[in-house]
Write a protein that holds these residues in place. Structure first.
Motif, mmCIF file in Angstrom:
data_model
loop_
_atom_site.group_PDB
_atom_site.id
_atom_site.type_symbol
_atom_site.label_atom_id
_atom_site.label_comp_id
_atom_site.label_asym_id
_atom_site.label_seq_id
_atom_site.Cartn_x
_atom_site.Cartn_y
_atom_site.Cartn_z
ATOM 1 N N LYS A 12 0.835 -1.201 0.000
ATOM 2 C CA LYS A 12 0.000 0.000 0.000
ATOM 3 C C LYS A 12 0.871 1.253 0.000
ATOM 4 C CE LYS A 12 -3.924 2.239 0.470
ATOM 5 N NZ LYS A 12 -3.926 3.274 -0.561
ATOM 6 N N ASP A 23 -3.293 -7.392 -11.419
ATOM 7 C CA ASP A 23 -4.077 -8.586 -11.117
ATOM 8 C C ASP A 23 -3.835 -9.602 -12.226
ATOM 9 O OD1 ASP A 23 -6.059 -10.471 -10.587
ATOM 10 O OD2 ASP A 23 -7.598 -8.960 -10.166
ATOM 11 N N HIS A 34 -12.352 -7.533 -7.288
ATOM 12 C CA HIS A 34 -11.033 -7.012 -7.638
ATOM 13 C C HIS A 34 -10.693 -5.780 -6.805
ATOM 14 C CE1 HIS A 34 -13.770 -4.700 -10.228
ATOM 15 N NE2 HIS A 34 -12.888 -3.732 -10.105
ATOM 16 N N VAL A 35 -9.418 -5.472 -6.785
ATOM 17 C CA VAL A 35 -8.939 -4.283 -6.086
ATOM 18 C C VAL A 35 -9.158 -3.088 -7.008
ATOM 19 C CG1 VAL A 35 -6.914 -3.128 -5.119
ATOM 20 C CG2 VAL A 35 -7.210 -5.597 -4.797
ATOM 21 N N ILE A 89 -5.104 -11.199 -3.006
ATOM 22 C CA ILE A 89 -6.279 -10.373 -2.700
ATOM 23 C C ILE A 89 -6.910 -10.784 -1.367
ATOM 24 C CG2 ILE A 89 -7.969 -11.754 -3.970
ATOM 25 C CD1 ILE A 89 -9.241 -9.070 -4.885
ATOM 26 N N TRP A 92 -5.188 -8.755 1.124
ATOM 27 C CA TRP A 92 -5.627 -7.362 0.930
ATOM 28 C C TRP A 92 -6.955 -7.138 1.652
ATOM 29 C CZ3 TRP A 92 -3.102 -3.439 -1.653
ATOM 30 C CH2 TRP A 92 -3.858 -2.314 -1.992
ATOM 31 N N LYS A 93 -7.892 -8.066 1.463
ATOM 32 C CA LYS A 93 -9.203 -7.954 2.121
ATOM 33 C C LYS A 93 -9.064 -8.077 3.636
ATOM 34 C CE LYS A 93 -11.301 -11.258 -0.004
ATOM 35 N NZ LYS A 93 -12.247 -12.218 -0.584
ATOM 36 N N VAL A 99 -12.030 -3.437 -1.734
ATOM 37 C CA VAL A 99 -12.199 -4.423 -2.800
ATOM 38 C C VAL A 99 -13.569 -4.190 -3.415
ATOM 39 C CG1 VAL A 99 -12.415 -6.893 -3.314
ATOM 40 C CG2 VAL A 99 -10.732 -6.128 -1.648
#
Length: 176
Positions: A12, A23, A34-35, A89, A92-93, A99
């Protein structure tokens, strides 16, 4: 060449400094979740990326395993510093980062294959035990199909499921 992994916090920070998140999942996976702002360059059609202004690229998949397994290809496709997002991901979540989710999109084809194959195996066994042993052939047929898919990379069930009405919306979006 192996690409270094980077945790979500460091990723980040790099993204805020001009890095680009890429991705590598297939379109059916990305359509559902998706981000935001991540570029899409699926592994099956990986191409060199024109990222003149990027200070670095960070590749991600669902869990990080696919990016790690293809680190050499990913590194060759980038012209600047490249990293693998540790945990993909999912990490990330878990870190609470944004997201985009579209629940109207179907789950990815390979998960559909797993669900259908599992149901057919269970049905074949149940019918073989309680109705007639000949139904055990259904489980054997599905198992043989999974072995074929695993060894050749071609999955007939995935091809068939891609033709189903609930998956057509994703295919039409990809064609546009």
């Amino acid at each position: 060449m192996s690409l270094p992994t980077i945790d979500v916090t460091s990723a980040k920070r790099l993204l805020d400094q001009g890095a680009v998140l890429i991705d590598i999942r297939e379109a059916d996976e990305r359509a559902r979740e998706h981000v935001p702002g991540a570029r899409h360059n699926p592994l099956s059609r990986l191409s060199a990326m024109e990222l003149q202004s990027a200070t670095a690229v960070i590749f991600h998949c669902r869990s990080g395993a696919r990016t790690a397994a293809n680190a050499q290809r990913l590194g060759a496709a980038s012209e600047c510093d490249a990293y693998i997002l540790e945990g993909g991901i999912e990490a990330w979540k878990k870190a609470g980062l944004p997201v985009t989710v579209d629940v109207r999109q179907p789950i990815e084809i390979m998960r559909q294959v797993q669900i259908v194959a599992g149901c057919l195996v269970v049905a074949g066994i149940a019918l073989g035990v309680w109705v007639a042993p000949v139904f055990l052939a259904l489980s054997a047929f599905v198992g043989a199909g999974l072995v074929l898919a695993g060894t050749t990379g071609w999955c007939g069930m995935a091809k068939l499921l891609a033709l189903m009405p609930w998956n057509r919306r994703v295919r039409k979006a990809l064609a546009a």
